[in-house]
Scaffold this motif. Sequence first.
Motif, PDB file in Angstrom:
ATOM      1  N   GLU A 165     -18.859 -27.217  60.040  1.00  0.00           N
ATOM      2  CA  GLU A 165     -18.117 -26.029  60.162  1.00  0.00           C
ATOM      3  C   GLU A 165     -18.697 -24.861  60.866  1.00  0.00           C
ATOM      4  OE1 GLU A 165     -14.015 -24.876  59.284  1.00  0.00           O
ATOM      5  OE2 GLU A 165     -14.904 -26.063  57.899  1.00  0.00           O
ATOM      6  N   ARG A 172     -17.708 -18.848  47.131  1.00  0.00           N
ATOM      7  CA  ARG A 172     -16.203 -19.137  47.381  1.00  0.00           C
ATOM      8  C   ARG A 172     -15.505 -18.006  46.729  1.00  0.00           C
ATOM      9  NH1 ARG A 172     -14.293 -22.986  50.825  1.00  0.00           N
ATOM     10  NH2 ARG A 172     -15.721 -24.284  51.727  1.00  0.00           N
ATOM     11  N   GLU A 216      -7.166 -19.092  60.133  1.00  0.00           N
ATOM     12  CA  GLU A 216      -7.227 -20.269  59.014  1.00  0.00           C
ATOM     13  C   GLU A 216      -8.470 -20.929  58.792  1.00  0.00           C
ATOM     14  OE1 GLU A 216      -4.537 -22.602  61.321  1.00  0.00           O
ATOM     15  OE2 GLU A 216      -2.530 -21.344  60.804  1.00  0.00           O
ATOM     16  N   GLN A 217      -9.364 -20.781  59.780  1.00  0.00           N
ATOM     17  CA  GLN A 217     -10.704 -21.128  59.237  1.00  0.00           C
ATOM     18  C   GLN A 217     -11.552 -20.301  58.473  1.00  0.00           C
ATOM     19  OE1 GLN A 217     -13.492 -21.103  62.784  1.00  0.00           O
ATOM     20  NE2 GLN A 217     -14.982 -22.414  61.731  1.00  0.00           N
ATOM     21  N   TRP A 258     -10.019 -19.013  56.198  1.00  0.00           N
ATOM     22  CA  TRP A 258      -9.475 -19.241  54.586  1.00  0.00           C
ATOM     23  C   TRP A 258     -10.179 -20.565  54.106  1.00  0.00           C
ATOM     24  CZ3 TRP A 258      -7.879 -15.844  51.702  1.00  0.00           C
ATOM     25  CH2 TRP A 258      -7.175 -14.648  52.103  1.00  0.00           C
ATOM     26  N   HIS A 259     -10.169 -21.560  54.954  1.00  0.00           N
ATOM     27  CA  HIS A 259     -10.663 -22.880  54.827  1.00  0.00           C
ATOM     28  C   HIS A 259     -12.091 -22.794  54.172  1.00  0.00           C
ATOM     29  CE1 HIS A 259     -12.553 -26.971  55.722  1.00  0.00           C
ATOM     30  NE2 HIS A 259     -11.537 -27.085  54.839  1.00  0.00           N
ATOM     31  N   SER A 271      -5.001 -24.749  49.299  1.00  0.00           N
ATOM     32  CA  SER A 271      -4.236 -24.261  50.542  1.00  0.00           C
ATOM     33  C   SER A 271      -4.139 -22.978  50.711  1.00  0.00           C
ATOM     34  CB  SER A 271      -2.801 -25.019  50.333  1.00  0.00           C
ATOM     35  OG  SER A 271      -2.140 -23.921  49.535  1.00  0.00           O
ATOM     36  N   ARG A 272      -3.538 -22.259  51.947  1.00  0.00           N
ATOM     37  CA  ARG A 272      -3.561 -21.119  52.174  1.00  0.00           C
ATOM     38  C   ARG A 272      -2.168 -20.530  51.434  1.00  0.00           C
ATOM     39  NH1 ARG A 272      -4.024 -23.402  57.187  1.00  0.00           N
ATOM     40  NH2 ARG A 272      -1.754 -22.687  57.538  1.00  0.00           N
TER      41      ARG A 272
END
Length: 333
Positions: free
Chosen positions: A11, A124, A227-228, A230-231, A239-240
């Motif tokens: 990533e 995280r 979105e990245q 949050w991932h 999930s979001r």
Amino acid sequence: MAGDTAPHVVEDLLGVVQLLSDGSVVRGDESVLGPKEPLPDVPGVEWKDVVYHAAHGLRVRVYRPASSSGTGSVKLPVLVYFHGGGYCLGSFAQPPFHAFCLRSAAELPAVVLSVQYRLAPEHRLPAAIDDGAQFLSWLRCQAELGAGADPWLAESADFARTFISGVSAGANLAHHLTIQVATARLPVSPVRVVGYVLLSAFFGGAERTASEADPPAGVSLPVEICEQLWHMSLPVGASRDHPVANPFGSESPSLAPVELPPALVVAPLGDVLRDRVLGYAARLKDMGKDVELAEFEGQQHGFSVLQPFGQAADELMRVLRRFVYQGDTNAER
């Protein structure tokens, strides 16, 4: 042999944060994402860094108008501030966040406390929210110490007029901390949180909104980057619609019974997250909460720090000052 394969990038976030296959993280120089020209200073404001969590090495940057120093000075409201960066980037010391805090201290005026917190993907979520809670516990201890607190806080801070604020991910963090305080999960007395401020709030959800599906032109924060982020920041596999990302998702507890303090929600209408921010304010208003919505036509996500001395930031300072000082005539609100 397969076991000899060197770690590879799985990533890559904007070329400055890389997550490797072995779980390690490589960080580059974030200054490439910031302003190219130095930002002007704001005269008449003192600032210093204070450690609030020694075990994690976390600090808070304390700002106050120089005129508020001394035992005879009038005490000022406290604005707790969390920087942005999608929970993966940013620092309380970066020039755009520093500039916003300097202006806030000078122009509201207020004691501004800009809080460092741990970043993902090394830490995280909910690590950042846990750090914010630790900070408010530290602030409670400072308030309890009275004259024995940090001298700047003892001299200048009115802990009974505390506001929790943040920009982008920092606004998300401010929301969650306000909920913890309002539901008494996080005791802060004698600190009184009398309002909270969400600037370009960073919320998410598994289903895209209209503004995410068909973004405004030239957005500063594309939906793919949201979105990245949050991932890379949510717990692995989440999930979001995780409650941290989506306060109104199926997994999130209802806010209807929560006695929230007054909210100031700042919505830049050129933001891909516009619908989420407007929806947040609308849902709270429908629940009967005290919400002031300030819409900024054509402005981008994070305009308060992207252009901290721009015309929109000037107007934001006026809105913020009015919100912070309206309590002077309604102290029990």
